[in-house]
Scaffold this motif. Structure first.
Motif, PDB file in Angstrom:
ATOM      1  N   LEU A  85       0.761  -1.256   0.099  1.00  0.00           N
ATOM      2  CA  LEU A  85      -0.126   0.043   0.177  1.00  0.00           C
ATOM      3  C   LEU A  85       0.693   1.189   0.061  1.00  0.00           C
ATOM      4  O   LEU A  85       0.646   2.298  -0.578  1.00  0.00           O
ATOM      5  N   LEU A  86       1.834   1.241   0.927  1.00  0.00           N
ATOM      6  CA  LEU A  86       2.875   2.442   0.977  1.00  0.00           C
ATOM      7  C   LEU A  86       3.412   2.509  -0.099  1.00  0.00           C
ATOM      8  O   LEU A  86       3.746   3.901  -0.832  1.00  0.00           O
ATOM      9  N   ASP A  87       4.021   1.404  -1.028  1.00  0.00           N
ATOM     10  CA  ASP A  87       4.630   1.893  -2.129  1.00  0.00           C
ATOM     11  C   ASP A  87       3.663   2.231  -3.260  1.00  0.00           C
ATOM     12  O   ASP A  87       4.342   3.194  -4.333  1.00  0.00           O
ATOM     13  N   ALA A  88       2.528   1.893  -3.146  1.00  0.00           N
ATOM     14  CA  ALA A  88       1.548   2.367  -4.329  1.00  0.00           C
ATOM     15  C   ALA A  88       1.319   3.989  -4.110  1.00  0.00           C
ATOM     16  O   ALA A  88       1.406   4.548  -5.029  1.00  0.00           O
TER      17      ALA A  88
ATOM     18  N   VAL B 159       2.496   9.640  -5.885  1.00  0.00           N
ATOM     19  CA  VAL B 159       3.254  10.762  -5.537  1.00  0.00           C
ATOM     20  C   VAL B 159       4.121  11.195  -6.377  1.00  0.00           C
ATOM     21  O   VAL B 159       4.458  12.240  -7.164  1.00  0.00           O
ATOM     22  N   ILE B 160       5.359  10.293  -6.511  1.00  0.00           N
ATOM     23  CA  ILE B 160       6.543  10.535  -7.273  1.00  0.00           C
ATOM     24  C   ILE B 160       6.147  10.617  -8.700  1.00  0.00           C
ATOM     25  O   ILE B 160       6.947  11.286  -9.464  1.00  0.00           O
ATOM     26  N   SER B 161       5.179   9.848  -9.198  1.00  0.00           N
ATOM     27  CA  SER B 161       5.057  10.026 -10.455  1.00  0.00           C
ATOM     28  C   SER B 161       4.207  11.570 -10.943  1.00  0.00           C
ATOM     29  O   SER B 161       4.615  11.781 -12.089  1.00  0.00           O
ATOM     30  N   VAL B 162       3.463  11.913 -10.011  1.00  0.00           N
ATOM     31  CA  VAL B 162       2.964  13.174 -10.264  1.00  0.00           C
ATOM     32  C   VAL B 162       4.184  14.274 -10.372  1.00  0.00           C
ATOM     33  O   VAL B 162       4.198  15.145 -11.187  1.00  0.00           O
ATOM     34  N   VAL B 163       5.096  14.166  -9.274  1.00  0.00           N
ATOM     35  CA  VAL B 163       6.071  15.104  -9.266  1.00  0.00           C
ATOM     36  C   VAL B 163       6.811  14.980 -10.342  1.00  0.00           C
ATOM     37  O   VAL B 163       7.202  16.102 -11.140  1.00  0.00           O
TER      38      VAL B 163
ATOM     39  N   SER C 229      -4.102  15.882  -9.632  1.00  0.00           N
ATOM     40  CA  SER C 229      -4.390  14.751  -9.411  1.00  0.00           C
ATOM     41  C   SER C 229      -3.240  13.440  -9.370  1.00  0.00           C
ATOM     42  O   SER C 229      -2.436  13.775 -10.030  1.00  0.00           O
ATOM     43  N   SER C 230      -3.740  12.333  -9.163  1.00  0.00           N
ATOM     44  CA  SER C 230      -2.986  11.380  -9.156  1.00  0.00           C
ATOM     45  C   SER C 230      -2.790  11.007 -10.632  1.00  0.00           C
ATOM     46  O   SER C 230      -1.953  10.251 -10.957  1.00  0.00           O
TER      47      SER C 230
END
Length: 322
Positions: free
Chosen positions: A14-17, A22-26, A179-180
């Motif tokens: 869950l934490l990895d997802a 968040v990393i993908s958005v940034v 957004s995600s």
């Protein structure tokens, strides 16, 4: 299953997802976020720093009006440290949005404005800013509420504001709320410091309309009918009899030669509705008098001497403040 075989749930996936989202958005939007700094001009000192986001490959940058602060020249600092000057194409304190144009450094990406109406409460959002001009600052949270109203510095209500618990760092005003899926769904505009990090963003759908007005007209056009008015309570029996709400607006002054004067409206009249839409306060009237009503016949329902009357007037464009 025997009790001895019971194991605590594993949250790592869950934490990895969550982290991956968040990393993908940034990674996707962060390079489009810039620092905005107001340059000194005659009679206006330097100051007014905040963030902005590139929304078009031809150099359009969206930020807050209060970051621009009435200036016409800005300095933008991009994620890799390059600086460019920018000019203000449009500044609208009523929505706290401003549009800048600059020459983008080669390879600078543009973020995509998404559909804020598709947001849902509880949805993951990421607030990105560029207060130092060298790297993005990032906070994440959820959409706490939708459809909020926020009073702009001009006194007008900004409608359809997004409330989120994604904390805003100093200097992040004007940066995107994302957004995600990597779409910009809002422009971060305010934070109530004493309310445990309640933050607000102007919805991207509001931004799309405002940017279109800036590009087409250099300003956001709004209509007016030439009155000064105040909100007053409406007796319940009158509201029931007329189909109006609990409040109305009382005309305190009619501007000579204006649309209201031409339609025969008088000081003391109570405006109940515009084109059949109930008007329960000055904010309702301002909201209804948008650009689409400029030059268009509009039916006004008023209460005068205990009798409901209808008048037709033609709103004109409100002149921008100087």
């Amino acid at each position: 299953m025997p009790l001895d075989d019971a194991r605590p749930p594993d949250d790592s996936s869950l934490l990895d997802a969550y982290s991956h989202a968040v990393i993908s958005v940034v990674d996707r939007v962060g390079p489009a976020v810039v620092r905005v700094e107001r340059l000194a001009e005659a009679g206006r000192p330097t100051g007014g720093t905040g963030s902005g986001v590139v929304i078009a490959g031809d150099g359009l940058v969206l930020t807050n009006s209060h970051v621009v602060g009435g200036g016409t020249r800005m300095r933008l600092t991009f994620a890799e440290g390059t600086s460019r000057e920018a000019r203000v194409m449009g500044d609208d304190p009523d929505t706290d949005l401003a549009l800048l144009r600059t020459d983008l450094p080669a390879g600078t990406p543009a973020a995509v404005l998404g559909d804020s109406k598709a947001l849902r409460r509880g949805q993951l959002v990421v607030a990105i800013g560029n207060p130092l001009g060298f790297e993005s600052t990032v906070t994440a949270g959820v959409v706490s509420a939708l459809g909020r109203s926020l009073r702009a510095t001009s006194g007008r209500l900004i409608d359809d504001v997004i409330q989120t618990d994604a904390a805003l760092n100093p200097g992040n005003s004007g940066g995107p709320l994302v957004s995600s899926t990597g779409e910009v769904v809002g422009i971060n505009t305010a934070m109530i410091a004493r309310a445990q990090g309640i933050c607000f963003a102007v919805a991207s759908n509001t931004a799309v309309v405002t940017v279109s007005e800036f590009i087409a007209h250099g300003r956001v056009r709004r209509a007016h009918i030439g009155i000064a008015a105040e909100t007053v309570p409406l007796p319940r029996r009158i509201g029931l009899a007329t189909g109006a709400g609990r409040r109305a607006i009382r005309i305190s002054e009619v501007v000579p030669g204006g649309p209201a004067a031409a339609a025969g409206l008088l000081a003391g009249d109570l405006i109940l509705s515009l084109d059949g839409i109930a008007v329960e306060g000055a904010d309702d009237l301002v909201r209804l008098l948008n650009a689409s009503r400029i030059g268009k016949e509009t039916v006004v329902s008023v209460l005068r001497g205990g009798v409901v009357e209808t008048r037709t007037l033609i709103p004109v464009e409100r002149q921008p403040r100087k």
